[in-house]
Design an enzyme around this catalytic site. Structure first.
Site, mmCIF file in Angstrom:
data_model
loop_
_atom_site.group_PDB
_atom_site.id
_atom_site.type_symbol
_atom_site.label_atom_id
_atom_site.label_comp_id
_atom_site.label_asym_id
_atom_site.label_seq_id
_atom_site.Cartn_x
_atom_site.Cartn_y
_atom_site.Cartn_z
ATOM 1 N N PRO A 77 126.178 100.581 66.447
ATOM 2 C CG PRO A 77 125.386 99.101 68.063
ATOM 3 C CD PRO A 77 126.138 100.395 67.888
ATOM 4 C CB CYS A 78 123.040 101.789 62.424
ATOM 5 S SG CYS A 78 124.365 101.713 61.217
ATOM 6 C CG HIS A 79 125.077 95.839 62.690
ATOM 7 N ND1 HIS A 79 126.024 96.681 63.261
ATOM 8 C CD2 HIS A 79 125.077 94.703 63.426
ATOM 9 C CE1 HIS A 79 126.582 96.057 64.283
ATOM 10 N NE2 HIS A 79 126.025 94.853 64.409
#
Length: 116
Positions: A77-79
């Site tokens: 989850p780089c968001h």
């Protein structure tokens, strides 16, 4: 692939907050450390590039590069990684920052709904 599709479908349905998939190991131990750090950010939470870097003894630039090269958006989850001032910053998947904003809003709404 079937497991990934099933888990993504459950995530979008609000039935899952994390993934349990056998991802290909990152090319380097450092890359794996950066990936694991992103995975450790909780569902609906965010950390700045700098805060995440400080937490694992890295640099904000390295975190940004790992996010930009992330082959598994949502699953890794780089968001959930933002600028120091809380603004979104870049996002390499979908429609860029608009997609990042949508994903964070989705997680926060889902978290709120779980509490009600």
């Amino acid at each position: 692939m079937r497991d990934a599709a099933d888990q993504l479908q459950a995530w979008f349905a609000g039935e899952r907050t994390a993934f349990h998939l056998p991802l290909v190991v990152a090319r380097t131990p450092r890359g794996q450390m950066l990936r694991d750090a992103m995975i450790a950010i909780g569902y609906g939470e965010t950390l700045s590039y700098g805060a995440l870097a400080a937490k694992i003894g890295s640099s904000p630039r390295a975190i940004g590069q790992a996010c930009a090269r992330n082959p598994f958006p949502i699953i890794v989850p780089c968001h959930r990684v933002t600028n120091a001032d809380g603004s979104l910053g870049a996002y390499s998947a979908g429609a860029g920052p608009a997609t990042k904003s949508w994903l964070l809003d989705f997680e926060r709404r889902d978290q709120r709904d779980r509490l009600l």
